[in-house]
Design a protein around this motif. Structure first.
Motif, mmCIF file in Angstrom:
data_model
loop_
_atom_site.group_PDB
_atom_site.id
_atom_site.type_symbol
_atom_site.label_atom_id
_atom_site.label_comp_id
_atom_site.label_asym_id
_atom_site.label_seq_id
_atom_site.Cartn_x
_atom_site.Cartn_y
_atom_site.Cartn_z
ATOM 1 N N GLU A 149 -5.136 2.981 4.895
ATOM 2 C CA GLU A 149 -5.358 2.066 3.776
ATOM 3 C C GLU A 149 -4.338 0.933 3.760
ATOM 4 O O GLU A 149 -4.488 -0.031 2.993
ATOM 5 N N LEU A 150 -3.304 1.026 4.590
ATOM 6 C CA LEU A 150 -2.308 -0.035 4.654
ATOM 7 C C LEU A 150 -2.833 -1.192 5.494
ATOM 8 O O LEU A 150 -3.507 -0.993 6.507
ATOM 9 N N ASP A 151 -2.525 -2.403 5.071
ATOM 10 C CA ASP A 151 -2.886 -3.592 5.829
ATOM 11 C C ASP A 151 -1.802 -3.906 6.854
ATOM 12 O O ASP A 151 -0.662 -3.429 6.748
ATOM 13 N N THR A 152 -2.146 -4.712 7.825
ATOM 14 C CA THR A 152 -1.172 -5.153 8.824
ATOM 15 C C THR A 152 0.021 -5.808 8.127
ATOM 16 O O THR A 152 -0.135 -6.654 7.250
ATOM 17 N N GLY A 153 1.219 -5.367 8.512
ATOM 18 C CA GLY A 153 2.443 -5.888 7.914
ATOM 19 C C GLY A 153 2.985 -5.036 6.787
ATOM 20 O O GLY A 153 4.153 -5.180 6.416
ATOM 21 N N GLU A 154 2.157 -4.132 6.237
ATOM 22 C CA GLU A 154 2.631 -3.267 5.157
ATOM 23 C C GLU A 154 3.422 -2.091 5.730
ATOM 24 O O GLU A 154 3.162 -1.619 6.838
ATOM 25 N N SER A 155 4.378 -1.617 4.922
ATOM 26 C CA SER A 155 5.247 -0.509 5.357
ATOM 27 C C SER A 155 5.122 0.669 4.407
ATOM 28 O O SER A 155 4.702 0.532 3.249
ATOM 29 N N GLY A 156 5.524 1.815 4.893
ATOM 30 C CA GLY A 156 5.525 3.018 4.069
ATOM 31 C C GLY A 156 6.375 4.103 4.707
ATOM 32 O O GLY A 156 6.774 4.001 5.866
ATOM 33 N N ILE A 157 6.645 5.135 3.927
ATOM 34 C CA ILE A 157 7.382 6.305 4.415
ATOM 35 C C ILE A 157 6.414 7.479 4.446
ATOM 36 O O ILE A 157 5.728 7.759 3.447
ATOM 37 N N VAL A 158 6.328 8.149 5.582
ATOM 38 C CA VAL A 158 5.393 9.269 5.727
ATOM 39 C C VAL A 158 5.757 10.361 4.720
ATOM 40 O O VAL A 158 6.903 10.812 4.657
ATOM 41 N N SER A 159 4.784 10.758 3.926
ATOM 42 C CA SER A 159 5.014 11.816 2.936
ATOM 43 C C SER A 159 4.369 13.131 3.339
ATOM 44 O O SER A 159 4.927 14.204 3.099
ATOM 45 N N ARG A 160 3.182 13.052 3.966
ATOM 46 C CA ARG A 160 2.465 14.274 4.339
ATOM 47 C C ARG A 160 1.683 14.034 5.617
ATOM 48 O O ARG A 160 1.251 12.921 5.901
ATOM 49 N N VAL A 161 1.503 15.114 6.383
ATOM 50 C CA VAL A 161 0.688 15.077 7.588
ATOM 51 C C VAL A 161 -0.194 16.324 7.585
ATOM 52 O O VAL A 161 0.285 17.434 7.319
ATOM 53 N N SER A 162 -1.468 16.171 7.842
ATOM 54 C CA SER A 162 -2.364 17.325 7.872
ATOM 55 C C SER A 162 -1.902 18.330 8.920
ATOM 56 O O SER A 162 -1.520 17.961 10.029
ATOM 57 N N LEU A 205 -1.788 4.863 17.461
ATOM 58 C CA LEU A 205 -2.396 6.096 16.971
ATOM 59 C C LEU A 205 -3.911 5.960 16.896
ATOM 60 O O LEU A 205 -4.410 5.017 16.276
ATOM 61 N N PRO A 206 -4.664 6.872 17.511
ATOM 62 C CA PRO A 206 -6.108 6.871 17.298
ATOM 63 C C PRO A 206 -6.406 6.993 15.802
ATOM 64 O O PRO A 206 -5.664 7.643 15.062
ATOM 65 N N GLU A 207 -7.482 6.353 15.365
ATOM 66 C CA GLU A 207 -7.790 6.317 13.934
ATOM 67 C C GLU A 207 -7.880 7.715 13.333
ATOM 68 O O GLU A 207 -7.439 7.949 12.206
ATOM 69 N N GLU A 208 -8.430 8.675 14.084
ATOM 70 C CA GLU A 208 -8.566 10.036 13.569
ATOM 71 C C GLU A 208 -7.203 10.628 13.222
ATOM 72 O O GLU A 208 -7.051 11.325 12.216
ATOM 73 N N ILE A 209 -6.207 10.350 14.072
ATOM 74 C CA ILE A 209 -4.855 10.847 13.799
ATOM 75 C C ILE A 209 -4.225 10.061 12.660
ATOM 76 O O ILE A 209 -3.556 10.629 11.788
ATOM 77 N N ALA A 210 -4.443 8.759 12.634
ATOM 78 C CA ALA A 210 -3.900 7.940 11.547
ATOM 79 C C ALA A 210 -4.425 8.421 10.194
ATOM 80 O O ALA A 210 -3.707 8.392 9.188
ATOM 81 N N ARG A 211 -5.660 8.895 10.162
ATOM 82 C CA ARG A 211 -6.246 9.374 8.903
ATOM 83 C C ARG A 211 -5.585 10.665 8.417
ATOM 84 O O ARG A 211 -5.725 11.049 7.252
ATOM 85 N N SER A 212 -4.885 11.374 9.288
ATOM 86 C CA SER A 212 -4.223 12.620 8.894
ATOM 87 C C SER A 212 -2.859 12.366 8.256
ATOM 88 O O SER A 212 -2.198 13.310 7.824
ATOM 89 N N ILE A 213 -2.427 11.108 8.201
ATOM 90 C CA ILE A 213 -1.100 10.760 7.702
ATOM 91 C C ILE A 213 -1.211 10.090 6.341
ATOM 92 O O ILE A 213 -2.021 9.191 6.127
ATOM 93 N N ARG A 214 -0.362 10.543 5.411
ATOM 94 C CA ARG A 214 -0.273 9.917 4.102
ATOM 95 C C ARG A 214 1.148 9.371 3.930
ATOM 96 O O ARG A 214 2.108 9.967 4.407
ATOM 97 N N VAL A 215 1.242 8.240 3.256
ATOM 98 C CA VAL A 215 2.523 7.555 3.127
ATOM 99 C C VAL A 215 2.755 7.137 1.678
ATOM 100 O O VAL A 215 1.817 7.010 0.885
ATOM 101 N N THR A 216 4.030 6.925 1.357
ATOM 102 C CA THR A 216 4.420 6.271 0.117
ATOM 103 C C THR A 216 4.764 4.843 0.458
ATOM 104 O O THR A 216 5.633 4.591 1.309
ATOM 105 N N ARG A 217 4.040 3.900 -0.132
ATOM 106 C CA ARG A 217 4.308 2.492 0.189
ATOM 107 C C ARG A 217 5.767 2.157 -0.101
ATOM 108 O O ARG A 217 6.340 2.617 -1.089
ATOM 109 N N SER A 218 6.348 1.318 0.736
ATOM 110 C CA SER A 218 7.757 0.988 0.603
ATOM 111 C C SER A 218 8.068 0.243 -0.675
ATOM 112 O O SER A 218 9.219 0.247 -1.150
ATOM 113 N N ASP A 219 7.069 -0.407 -1.266
ATOM 114 C CA ASP A 219 7.330 -1.165 -2.493
ATOM 115 C C ASP A 219 7.093 -0.338 -3.750
ATOM 116 O O ASP A 219 7.158 -0.847 -4.855
#
Length: 220
Positions: A149-162, A205-219
């Motif tokens: 769900e993040l756009d190009t240029g957006e940052s976040g900290i990984v919070s959870r991984v399936s 990251l293949p999209e399927e793997i990217a979908r397994s990651i959740r992040v807290t947006r840096s802002d």
């Protein structure tokens, strides 16, 4: 006394309620547990008879308070075991899900207490999933964002991984991506590859793997 299979269904319904809302459809349960719809329907009838779920015809099911308590206890066992296996028995985080699945139904409350005490009562497991408290209070709502769900240029900290796919977890470990990793989306390719930048450089990251990651947006 409930069977291991009954507890597995209650745990699955709880997870799906959190991910998809209620009621949870038979097809979602079947897909989650890799069971046929008729098999799921048969088990739903048993759980309904035990007062562990409520059924809404043609719509799906929802856990009762009793069913939710059972699910939370099993999830607490599972996530404490995953943490114990990684921190004290040198298991890789990609190996612990199946091992915890086998053990979660069979530990005593005393064993659970001692493991929690040894681990200093952790709030999350190695994959960032919240561990229910000893009082089995409902887990707070997940306010994180999917990496995709993040756009190009957006940052976040990984919070959870399936934790459900061992190969995906091994891939992420090799890429140095785990809860606490800060990353920035560099590019989203039209064919489904998501490129992120971490302190180890760029990782695709293949999209399927990217979908397994959740992040807290840096802002946030």
């Amino acid at each position: 006394m409930l069977s291991d299979v009954m507890e597995d269904y209650l745990k699955a319904i709880y997870i799906l309620e959190r991910e998809e809302g209620t009621p949870v459809s038979t097809s979602s349960i079947a897909e989650h547990l890799d069971k046929t719809p008729p098999t799921v329907t048969s088990m739903i009838e048993k759980l309904d008879d035990r007062g562990l779920i409520e059924r809404e015809k043609y719509k799906g099911v929802e856990l009762t308070d009793e069913g939710r308590t059972v699910a939370l206890e099993v999830i607490r066992h599972h996530r404490l075991l995953e943490t114990y296996l990684t921190e004290h028995l040198d298991y890789d985080w990609s190996e612990v899900h199946d091992e915890a699945d086998r053990l979660e139904h069979h530990i005593s409350e005393e064993f659970e207490r001692r493991v929690a005490e040894l681990l200093d009562d952790p709030a999350v497991d190695p994959h960032g999933d919240p561990i229910p408290t000893v009082d089995l209070e409902p887990v707070p709502d997940d306010e994180s964002t999917g990496l995709t769900e993040l756009d190009t240029g957006e940052s976040g900290i990984v919070s959870r991984v399936s934790d459900r796919n061992e190969e995906e977890l091994s891939y992420l470990a090799d890429a140095g991506i785990k809860p606490g990793t800060e990353l920035t989306v560099v590019d989203v390719a039209p064919f489904g590859m998501v490129t992120v930048r971490t302190d180890r450089g760029e990782q695709s990251l293949p999209e399927e793997i990217a979908r397994s990651i959740r992040v807290t947006r840096s802002d946030e």
